[in-house]
Write a protein that holds these residues in place. Structure first.
Motif, short mmCIF file in Angstrom:
data_model
loop_
_atom_site.label_atom_id
_atom_site.label_comp_id
_atom_site.label_asym_id
_atom_site.label_seq_id
_atom_site.Cartn_x
_atom_site.Cartn_y
_atom_site.Cartn_z
N ALA A 109 0.85 -1.21 0.04
CA ALA A 109 0.08 0.02 0.19
C ALA A 109 0.89 1.26 0.02
N VAL A 110 0.61 2.17 -1.05
CA VAL A 110 1.25 3.28 -1.04
C VAL A 110 0.63 4.50 -0.77
N ASP A 111 1.33 5.52 -0.07
CA ASP A 111 0.65 6.87 -0.14
C ASP A 111 1.00 7.66 -1.34
N HIS A 112 -0.01 8.27 -1.77
CA HIS A 112 0.26 9.13 -3.15
C HIS A 112 1.51 9.96 -3.09
N LEU A 113 1.83 10.72 -2.01
CA LEU A 113 2.46 11.67 -1.82
C LEU A 113 4.10 11.16 -1.79
N GLN A 114 4.13 9.98 -1.23
CA GLN A 114 5.37 9.05 -1.17
C GLN A 114 5.70 8.69 -2.45
N GLY A 115 4.69 8.51 -3.38
CA GLY A 115 4.93 8.17 -4.78
C GLY A 115 5.63 9.31 -5.68
N ALA A 300 1.62 5.26 -12.44
CA ALA A 300 1.86 4.40 -11.61
C ALA A 300 3.14 3.90 -11.44
N ALA A 301 4.19 4.55 -12.23
CA ALA A 301 5.66 4.09 -12.17
C ALA A 301 6.08 4.51 -10.80
N MET A 302 5.57 5.81 -10.59
CA MET A 302 6.19 6.37 -9.15
C MET A 302 5.56 5.56 -8.15
N ILE A 303 4.66 4.89 -8.09
CA ILE A 303 3.74 4.13 -7.11
C ILE A 303 4.54 2.66 -6.86
N ALA A 304 4.87 2.23 -8.09
CA ALA A 304 5.53 1.04 -8.01
C ALA A 304 7.09 1.40 -7.59
N SER A 305 7.64 2.48 -8.06
CA SER A 305 8.93 2.90 -7.46
C SER A 305 8.85 3.08 -5.84
N ALA A 306 7.91 3.56 -5.10
CA ALA A 306 7.82 3.76 -3.97
C ALA A 306 7.53 2.21 -3.11
N ALA A 307 7.14 1.34 -3.92
CA ALA A 307 6.86 0.31 -3.18
C ALA A 307 8.14 -0.60 -3.08
N ARG A 308 9.20 -0.22 -3.87
CA ARG A 308 10.53 -1.28 -3.76
C ARG A 308 10.88 -0.98 -2.42
N PHE A 309 10.67 0.13 -1.76
CA PHE A 309 11.28 0.66 -0.23
C PHE A 309 10.32 0.46 0.98
N LEU A 310 9.02 -0.19 0.58
CA LEU A 310 8.08 -0.25 1.70
C LEU A 310 7.72 -1.55 1.94
N PRO A 311 7.21 -1.97 3.37
CA PRO A 311 6.96 -3.21 3.68
C PRO A 311 5.74 -3.82 2.76
N GLU A 312 5.71 -5.11 2.81
CA GLU A 312 4.44 -5.82 2.19
C GLU A 312 3.41 -5.74 3.22
N CYS A 313 2.23 -5.81 2.86
CA CYS A 313 1.00 -6.31 3.73
C CYS A 313 0.97 -7.92 3.88
N SER A 314 0.70 -8.13 5.32
CA SER A 314 0.67 -9.48 5.39
C SER A 314 -0.74 -9.86 4.79
#
Ligand SMILES: Nc1ncnc2c1ncn2[C@@H]1O[C@H](COP(=O)(O)OP(=O)(O)OP(=O)(O)O)[C@@H](O)[C@H]1O
Ligand SMILES: [Mg+2]
Length: 330
Positions: A109-115, A300-314
């Motif tokens: 799950a990614v916050d839009h601004l973090q994106g 959506a590339a920026m959202i996938a980019s943010a996700a590289r550094f964020l934890p996965e949801c259980s």
């Protein structure tokens, strides 16, 4: 392709899907814009949500096809959770949850601004923390200190309108179509930016912004000139208005950079696509990073980019994932 990430972004009126490699290289970046809102002069939330239902699946199919991958080769799904229009967000979140659950792969799950910040981490020219980041978009204007890839510390934000909102509303007053930013920039290119002296809210202390004053000043200038003369001086009005917004952004950015001392600066958000702003930031004489224009506006590339550094949801949290609207804090 091991580690490929599918990004999904539906926070406003663009249905976006992208595939990023595990190293953060863009394999595809599809943006399906909903032209329908133009005739209303702004985004109609309910219409945006309904169009995402139609446009998002084809956008994901195109993103996979352009990346040359099948869904079975995707190893992570990243989705914008908020802030944004709640109905629009729910379409993306529902779709991403369904893909992750059906394929039994992790959901992020990614916050839009973090994106918007993470647009600067996209390879091959990724910009590494620490840096001071200006995010200026349709709904937000903020300064942040970025010390790590997964979060940022807020230094200041707008007290009223966002910079993109000021562009959009100013454009509307000048009879330009929505979204106003690109149209106003194009009109301003043929005008004199010194013709009118619009305010830049220098009196706002610290690193906060205010764009209500410049908007009102444009309204009064148009009213005082009268319709015919305002039309004749449209390009000068646009150029002067744009200069005031850009100067207000850069002045706060310089204040923050002086106080911070790291000497590194990046920008993001739709207004970061603005030519004069990009030139001003590049001319600060600091180590700077300015993402390509199509990575500044929603994607959506920026959202996938943010996700590289964020934890996965259980798995349980992924199934229960909910969206949060604009105005709500994480
Ligand atoms: N060339 C430009 N010059 C100025 N403003 C621009 C330019 N291109 C886009 N914008 C502005 O950027 C905004 C859209 O940015 P973005 O797509 O990031 O916003 P959003 O997603 O609607 O808002 P937020 O990111 O705050 O949720 C609009 O207000 C638009 O007018
Ligand atoms: Mg945005």
């Amino acid at each position: 392709m091991s580690g490929a990430i599918l990004g999904v972004e539906t926070s406003c009126d663009d249905s976006c899907a992208a595939v990023l490699s595990a190293e953060g290289v863009i394999l595809s970046n599809v943006i399906s814009s909903q032209a329908i809102h133009d005739k209303y002069g702004g985004v109609v939330p309910e219409i945006a949500a309904r169009h995402h239902l139609e446009l998002l699946t084809p956008a994901i199919d195109s993103a996979l096809a352009q990346a040359g991958l099948g869904l079975e080769q995707i190893e992570r799904v990243a989705v914008t959770q908020g802030p944004g229009l709640i109905g629009a967000l729910l379409v993306g979140v529902g779709q991403a949850k369904a893909i992750a659950a059906a394929r039994a792969i992790p959901l992020v799950a990614v916050d839009h601004l973090q994106g918007h910040v993470a647009a600067n981490f996209i390879s091959p020219d990724s910009f590494e923390p620490p840096f001071v980041c200006l995010i200026a978009s349709g709904g937000h204007t903020l300064l942040a200190r970025v010390d790590e890839h997964s979060s940022y510390a807020l230094l200041g934000e707008t007290l009223d309108d966002a910079a993109g909102e000021a562009f959009d509303k100013g454009a509307r007053m000048l009879g330009l179509p929505f979204p106003g930013g690109p149209a106003l920039e194009a009109l301003a290119a043929g005008g004199d930016s010194e013709a009118f002296n619009f305010p830049t809210a220098r009196n706002v202390k610290g690193f906060d912004f205010s764009f209500a004053g410049v908007k009102t000043a444009l309204l009064y200038a148009i009213r005082d000139l009268g319709e015919e003369e305002a039309t004749r001086q449209r390009a000068d009005l646009a150029a002067s208005y744009q200069r005031a917004i850009v100067e207000a952004l850069v002045e706060r950015l310089e204040r923050a950079l002086d106080a911070d001392g790291c000497g590194r600066v990046a920008i993001g958000g739709g207004v970061a696509a603005n030519g004069p702003l990009r030139e001003r930031v590049a001319r600060l004489g600091l180590e700077s990073h300015i993402p390509a224009r199509n990575l500044c506006t929603d994607n959506a590339a920026m959202i996938a980019s943010a996700a590289r550094f964020l934890p996965e949801c259980s798995p349980a949290a992924a199934l229960a994932l909910d969206a949060y609207p604009s105005g709500a804090r994480r």
